[in-house]
Design an enzyme around this catalytic site. Structure first.
Site, PDB file in Angstrom:
ATOM      1  N   HIS A   1       0.852  -1.197   0.000  1.00  0.00           N
ATOM      2  CA  HIS A   1       0.000   0.000   0.000  1.00  0.00           C
ATOM      3  C   HIS A   1       0.884   1.243   0.000  1.00  0.00           C
ATOM      4  O   HIS A   1       2.033   1.204   0.462  1.00  0.00           O
ATOM      5  CB  HIS A   1      -0.954   0.005   1.198  1.00  0.00           C
ATOM      6  CG  HIS A   1      -0.288   0.228   2.525  1.00  0.00           C
ATOM      7  ND1 HIS A   1      -0.097   1.473   3.078  1.00  0.00           N
ATOM      8  CD2 HIS A   1       0.236  -0.652   3.422  1.00  0.00           C
ATOM      9  CE1 HIS A   1       0.508   1.359   4.247  1.00  0.00           C
ATOM     10  NE2 HIS A   1       0.729   0.083   4.480  1.00  0.00           N
TER      11      HIS A   1
ATOM     12  N   ASP B   1      -0.657   4.480   0.839  1.00  0.00           N
ATOM     13  CA  ASP B   1      -1.241   5.530   1.665  1.00  0.00           C
ATOM     14  C   ASP B   1      -0.497   5.570   2.991  1.00  0.00           C
ATOM     15  O   ASP B   1       0.209   4.621   3.360  1.00  0.00           O
ATOM     16  CB  ASP B   1      -2.734   5.320   1.869  1.00  0.00           C
ATOM     17  CG  ASP B   1      -3.075   4.025   2.594  1.00  0.00           C
ATOM     18  OD1 ASP B   1      -2.505   2.978   2.219  1.00  0.00           O
ATOM     19  OD2 ASP B   1      -3.894   4.040   3.531  1.00  0.00           O
TER      20      ASP B   1
ATOM     21  N   GLU C   1      -5.122   1.315   2.979  1.00  0.00           N
ATOM     22  CA  GLU C   1      -4.801   0.355   4.035  1.00  0.00           C
ATOM     23  C   GLU C   1      -4.867   0.976   5.422  1.00  0.00           C
ATOM     24  O   GLU C   1      -5.345   0.350   6.370  1.00  0.00           O
ATOM     25  CB  GLU C   1      -3.403  -0.227   3.787  1.00  0.00           C
ATOM     26  CG  GLU C   1      -3.061  -1.437   4.659  1.00  0.00           C
ATOM     27  CD  GLU C   1      -2.514  -1.071   6.027  1.00  0.00           C
ATOM     28  OE1 GLU C   1      -2.527  -1.943   6.923  1.00  0.00           O
ATOM     29  OE2 GLU C   1      -2.066   0.082   6.227  1.00  0.00           O
TER      30      GLU C   1
ATOM     31  N   HIS D   1     -24.337  21.796  33.627  1.00  0.00           N
ATOM     32  CA  HIS D   1     -23.401  22.568  34.452  1.00  0.00           C
ATOM     33  C   HIS D   1     -23.162  21.790  35.741  1.00  0.00           C
ATOM     34  O   HIS D   1     -24.105  21.471  36.466  1.00  0.00           O
ATOM     35  CB  HIS D   1     -24.018  23.942  34.756  1.00  0.00           C
ATOM     36  CG  HIS D   1     -23.091  24.904  35.424  1.00  0.00           C
ATOM     37  ND1 HIS D   1     -22.443  24.634  36.605  1.00  0.00           N
ATOM     38  CD2 HIS D   1     -22.722  26.169  35.063  1.00  0.00           C
ATOM     39  CE1 HIS D   1     -21.712  25.680  36.960  1.00  0.00           C
ATOM     40  NE2 HIS D   1     -21.869  26.628  36.030  1.00  0.00           N
TER      41      HIS D   1
END
Length: 493
Positions: free
Chosen positions: A115, A117, A182, A243
Site C-alpha cells: 500500500h 497511503d 490500508e 453545568h
C-alpha cells in the site's frame, strides 16, 4: 488415493551465484536512484484519513501505475467504488493498481501486495524534519511512509526491474496489488479480491506481503498476526450537557458509568477479566516456547526505546508471547468528554469509550462480540444506573497464522542466508493486517510476510524512517527471493 505434496529443492551451493552477484551489483549501482524514487513518493501526502487530501491520494496511485507502465507491465487501475462520509456524502476511493510481469505457465506466479497511503503527519507533532521531505541522517531516511509502506513497495518494483535491466528472465511470474486505503481499513479491497478471485488471482500460486518489520537487527520472516475486535461502549444520560455546579450531585453521570465499566475489562497485571476470552486461546506449545527462546530480542533496548521503567513481564518468552500470541485489551479514549486545554465545568450527556481486543487463534470475532457485549451489560446492570448503555463492535478482523515449514518459508530462509549470511528469526506481529486473512480465506493461496523494515522505524509515529541499508539490501533480498521461489517444485506422491 493421490496426495499432493510440495517439495522444496534447495539450491546447490554456488548454483546461480554469478547471476545473483550480477543482480546485486546492479542494485548497488542504482541505490542513489532508488533513494530519489523514495523521495518523490514520500513527497506526496497520500494521507488516506484526510478526505481533503484525497486528490493527492489519487495522484499517488497514478504515479505508481505510471512507474509500472514504464516497465512494460500489464497495468490496470481497478475502480473499487465510493466511500460514504459521516455526513452522508460520498467520495471516490483511490483505484487499486494491479500489474503483471510474465505469463509463463511453466513458472510459478507470485502476487506482491503493498500500500502507498500513509498515516497523518505534521511537523508540529514532534517531527525533527519535514515529514514529507525525505531527509537522510546517519544512513536513516526520515519521512512519513518511508517504511510503511512506500520503500518496501519500491523495493519489490526495483527487484523486478533489475531482472529486466540485465535482460534476465524473471524466474517467476510477478503480479502486483497496490492499494491506497490500508491505513483506514482497506475500504473496497475485500470486495475487489472476491470479484477477481477467478480472474486476476486464478493463476497466483503464492502471495507475498512486506507490510511489516524485523524484531531486531537480524532479518526476520513473519508467520502470524493478531486480529482486532474494536468496540464502542456508549453511555447516554441527560438530554444535554449540564453545568456541574448546578446539577453535580443530583444526576448519575455517564462519564462515571463509563469509567466504572472500563475498569472491569482488565486487571492491573494485564489479566483480561471478560469471561471466556482467555479460555479460547490456543495453548503455547513446547515448540513455540523454544522458538521464542531462540529469537534475538533485547528487552532493555525495547524498554528504553518506548521510554518506560518497567514492562509487564520480566522475561523474553513471556513478553514476546503476550505481544504476539495472547489477546490484549487496550483502552484508546473517551469521545464526548471535554479534552481541550483549560477548564470547562461540564457534565457530558453522552460519552463513548473506545477499546480493542487483539485476538489470536482460536478466538472468533462473533463470539468475542457476544462475550464483551453480555459482560458489559451485566456489569452495567449491577451499577443500577438509569443511563443507557450501547455496545457496538466496529471492527472484527481475524488473526492470521502460517506454517513455518511451508516451502515459502524455506525459500525465505535461503534468500536471507544468501543476502545477509544469517539465519532469519521467525516472528509474529502483535498488530493486525486484515488483508492477509482476506487473501487466505478468499483465494486459498499460501502467504508469506517478508519484511525489510527495521525494528526501530517508528511506524505511525513521529520521525518514521527507513534505513538506507534495509532499503538497498532489502531490494537484493527480494531479487534473491524470486529466484528461491522458482525452486519450489510440486510433485505427486
Amino acid at each position: 488415493m493421490r496426495v499432493f505434496v510440495l517439495l522444496f529443492v534447495l539450491l546447490i551451493p554456488g548454483a546461480n551465484a554469478f547471476q545473483y552477484s550480477e543482480l546485486a551489483q546492479y542494485v548497488e549501482s542504482q541505490k542513489e536512484r532508488y533513494v530519489e524514487s523514495l523521495r518523490e513518493w514520500v513527497a506526496i501526502e497520500s494521507d488516506s484519513s484526510n478526505v481533503l487530501k484525497r486528490p493527492l491520494l489519487h495522484h499517488m496511485m497514478e504515479v505508481v501505475a505510471e512507474k509500472l507502465r514504464l516497465m512494460r507491465g500489464n497495468v490496470e487501475m481497478v475502480d473499487i467504488g465510493e466511500q460514504e462520509l459521516p455526513d452522508g456524502q460520498t467520495i471516490a476511493l483511490p483505484k487499486v493498481v494491479t500489474a503483471q510481469f510474465g505469463n509463463d505457465s511453466n513458472k510459478h506466479t507470485v502476487c506482491v501486495y503493498g500500500h502507498v497511503d500513509v498515516q497523518p503527519a505534521k511537523l508540529e507533532d514532534g517531527w525533527l524534519t519535514d515529514p514529507y521531505n525525505l531527509t537522510e541522517i546517519n544512513g536513516s531516511l526520515y519521512g512519513r511512509g518511508a517504511s510503511d509502506n512506500k520503500a518496501p513497495v519500491l523495493a519489490w518494483i526495483h527487484a523486478v526491474e533489475a531482472y529486466q535491466k540485465l535482460n534476465m528472465d524473471l524466474p517467476v511470474n510477478v503480479k502486483f496489488v497496490i492499494e491506497g486505503m490500508e491505513e483506514t481499513g482497506s475500504n473496497g479491497l475485500d470486495a475487489m479480491i472476491f470479484a477477481q478471485r477467478d480472474t486476476f488471482f486464478s493463476d497466483v500460486d503464492y502471495i507475498i506481503i512486506s507490510d511489516c518489520g524485523w524484531l531486531s537487527r537480524r532479518p526476520a520472516l513473519t508467520y502470524g498476526t493478531r486480529g482486532n475486535c474494536y468496540f464502542f461502549a456508549e453511555v447516554e444520560g441527560p438530554k444535554q450537557d449540564l453545568h456541574s455546579g448546578v446539577y453535580g450531585g443530583t444526576v448519575i453521570e455517564p462519564m462515571t458509568d463509563v469509567i466504572g465499566i472500563l475498569d472491569t475489562l482488565i486487571s492491573p497485571a494485564g489479566k483480561i477479566l471478560i469471561p471466556g476470552i482467555r479460555e479460547a486461546v490456543a495453548p503455547l506449545s513446547d515448540e513455540e516456547w523454544k522458538m521464542y527462546q531462540d529469537i534475538e530480542f533485547d528487552m532493555e533496548n525495547y524498554k528504553n526505546k518506548i521510554g518506560v521503567s518497567q514492562l509487564m513481564y520480566s522475561n523474553k518468552v513471556d513478553l514476546l508471547a503476550h505481544r504476539w500470541r495472547y489477546p490484549t485489551v487496550s483502552i484508546h479514549g473517551i469521545e464526548g468528554a471535554f479534552s481541550d486545554p483549560g477548564t470547562k465545568t461540564v457534565i457530558p450527556a453522552k460519552v463513548t469509550a473506545k477499546f480493542s481486543i487483539r485476538q489470536v487463534p482460536n478466538m472468533d470475532p462473533a463470539q468475542v462480540k457476544k462475550q464483551v457485549t453480555d459482560y458489559l451489560h451485566s456489569v452495567f446492570a449491577k451499577r443500577k444506573s438509569p443511563n443507557k448503555l450501547k455496545v457496538t463492535m466496529v471492527i472484527g478482523a481475524k488473526p492470521w497464522l502460517a506454517e513455518t515449514n511451508h516451502p515459502l518459508y524455506e525459500a525465505g530462509k535461503a534468500a536471507v542466508k544468501r543476502v545477509f549470511n544469517l539465519d532469519p528469526d521467525f516472528i509474529r506481529e502483535g498488530g493486525t493486517i486484515p488483508i492477509a486473512r482476506t487473501f487466505q480465506d478468499v483465494t486459498g493461496k499460501s502467504i508469506i510476510m517478508l519484511p525489510i523494515g527495521g525494528f526501530d522505524d517508528g511506524l505511525h509515529s513521529q520521525n518514521e524512517k527507513m534505513n538506507r541499508y534495509n532499503y538497498i539490501e532489502g531490494t537484493k533480498l527480494f531479487v534473491a527471493y524470486l529466484n528461491e521461489v522458482a525452486q519450489i517444485r510440486e510433485s505427486t506422491v
